[in-house]
Design a protein around this motif. Structure first.
Motif, short mmCIF file in Angstrom:
data_model
loop_
_atom_site.label_atom_id
_atom_site.label_comp_id
_atom_site.label_asym_id
_atom_site.label_seq_id
_atom_site.Cartn_x
_atom_site.Cartn_y
_atom_site.Cartn_z
N CYS A 135 -5.91 0.23 -1.53
CA CYS A 135 -5.40 1.51 -1.07
C CYS A 135 -5.18 2.52 -2.19
N TYR A 136 -5.50 2.14 -3.42
CA TYR A 136 -5.32 3.07 -4.54
C TYR A 136 -6.64 3.69 -5.01
N PHE A 137 -7.73 3.39 -4.31
CA PHE A 137 -9.02 4.00 -4.65
C PHE A 137 -8.97 5.50 -4.40
N ASP A 138 -9.80 6.22 -5.11
CA ASP A 138 -10.12 7.60 -4.74
C ASP A 138 -11.17 7.50 -3.65
N ILE A 139 -10.70 7.31 -2.43
CA ILE A 139 -11.58 6.95 -1.31
C ILE A 139 -12.69 7.97 -1.12
N PRO A 151 0.81 -1.22 0.00
CA PRO A 151 0.00 0.00 0.00
C PRO A 151 0.84 1.27 0.00
N PHE A 152 0.36 2.28 -0.69
CA PHE A 152 0.88 3.64 -0.66
C PHE A 152 2.19 3.84 -1.43
N GLY A 153 2.58 2.85 -2.24
CA GLY A 153 3.72 3.05 -3.12
C GLY A 153 3.35 4.02 -4.24
N THR A 211 1.83 0.93 -10.04
CA THR A 211 1.39 1.52 -11.31
C THR A 211 0.12 0.86 -11.80
N PHE A 212 0.08 -0.47 -11.78
CA PHE A 212 -1.10 -1.21 -12.24
C PHE A 212 -2.32 -0.85 -11.38
N CYS A 213 -2.15 -0.83 -10.05
CA CYS A 213 -3.27 -0.55 -9.15
C CYS A 213 -3.83 0.85 -9.40
N HIS A 214 -2.94 1.81 -9.55
CA HIS A 214 -3.39 3.19 -9.79
C HIS A 214 -4.15 3.29 -11.10
#
Length: 372
Positions: free
Chosen positions: A243-247, A140-142, A152-155
């Motif tokens: 953790c890459y959502f626009d929460i 998370p948070f990289g 990169t993929f998650c974002h």
């Protein structure tokens, strides 16, 4: 109690290590580090002079000019060793080198040379040094396009973009939480080693990782379903993805409510895994929670009454407020390392369903109390 300082404290691995050490205040005192210390020798000396252990994580990973990476990373090592010499420090220095040491690139060369400089200091000064050779790290948070292809993929998958595979090779990986535990074990131990190879915990083709993440997007990001998680790697990858959502704009997620003359029906959660489901009532004005988890997946579903759910990443001041109403049942899922609570802000009793992916174990609760 050991006093531990971390150069690169606010970086990807540094922030995870800093926050994890903070879970054990009876064992570790964290000596705060600021990036500008490298620009002022007297500030760097004051920092070094306080530390029993220094974990040197500060480094540059990406730059258009590889020479800049090399020069920057070696310069930081030389400045820290100069401070160790000026202060006569006897701190145990741990250095994060990379599995790229043996590759033909200037980043790997900077890491290998940095490790050798520290080893020479330790031999000459009678210091303690551990050079950790670390595989590819994710979690998370990289930073996307910087720390890891997984970041990169998650974002991209959570922000309407399409990931592209540049090289579909096998990658040896370690989750940042696993790496942090490795570092802490070295901090706690008495042995030192100029070359300590940290073992990877999984090997995956890039395309296999992307396939899993695309499945998480389809099932969870788009439909709220918890996917099948067959291994520890899957759980760590899923918690990374979340953790890459626009929460702020993703939650709360409204349920589909089916009504007829008998009343209403709402499906709260679909699971590819087990866990524990609970139900609570909360009287007006009362707040529950104010804690965070480092590995658990948790869902709060409001089915009656009015609630305010708040989330805050523990090392920031930004609070996310979500207002839920049982008239339109909805849920909020809790990302790891976000402290959270729920408050009844209505006049009637609040009804909430809680689901978490593992039964509560008081001896390993993964629950840390901290006000939002």
């Amino acid at each position: 109690m050991k006093k531990v300082g971390i150069t690169g404290q606010n970086g990807f691995v540094g922030s995870h290590l800093y926050n994890t050490l903070g879970l054990k205040p009876e064992e570790f005192e964290r000596v705060d580090f600021h990036k500008e210390f490298f620009d002022f020798p007297e500030k760097l000396d004051a920092f070094v002079g306080q530390c029993d252990v220094i974990v040197h994580l500060a480094a540059m990973n990406r730059h258009p000019d590889p020479e800049v990476i090399y020069e920057n990373n070696v310069k930081l090592v030389r400045e820290l060793t100069a401070s160790l010499e000026r202060t006569g420090s006897k701190a145990h220095v741990l250095f994060s080198s990379s599995s790229q040491e043996e590759k033909d690139n200037l980043y790997g060369k900077s890491k290998k040379e940095g490790r050798e400089i520290f080893a020479q200091w330790a031999e000459a000064a009678g210091g303690k040094f551990t050079g950790m050779i670390i595989p590819n790290v994710f979690g998370p948070f990289g930073k996307p396009n910087y720390n890891s292809f997984i970041a990169t993929f998650c974002h991209k998958l959570t922000h309407g973009e399409t990931p592209v595979i540049d090289n579909d090779g096998e990658v040896k990986l370690i989750y940042v939480g696993e790496l942090v535990q490795e570092i802490i074990s070295q901090i706690e131990g008495s042995k030192t080693n100029n070359v300590y190879e940290v073992s990877h915990t999984s090997v995956n083709k890039v395309s296999e990782v992307l396939l899993k993440l695309e499945n998480y997007k389809k099932l969870y990001f788009e439909n709220g379903e918890i996917p099948v998680l067959e291994s520890k790697f899957d759980l760590n990858l899923f918690n990374t993805f979340r953790c890459y959502f626009d929460i702020k704009n993703h939650y709360p997620v409204k349920f589909t409510q089916h009504t007829d003359p008998r009343g209403a029906f709402v499906e709260v959660i679909r699971l590819g895994i087990g866990g524990q489901c609970s139900f609570s009532t909360t009287v007006s004005g009362i707040t529950r929670g104010n804690h965070f988890h480092t590995r658990k997946i948790e869902r709060f579903a409001v089915i009656k009454g009015k609630a305010l759910i708040q989330l805050r990443k523990i090392d920031t001041d930004k609070v996310h407020d979500f207002y839920l109403d049982g008239a339109e049942p909805a849920y909020v899922d809790m990302p790891v390392w976000y402290t959270h609570n729920i408050k009844n802000i209505g006049d009637e009793e609040l009804y909430t369903i809680f689901w978490i992916n593992e039964p509560f174990n008081p001896e390993d609760s993964d629950t840390y109390f901290l006000n939002v």
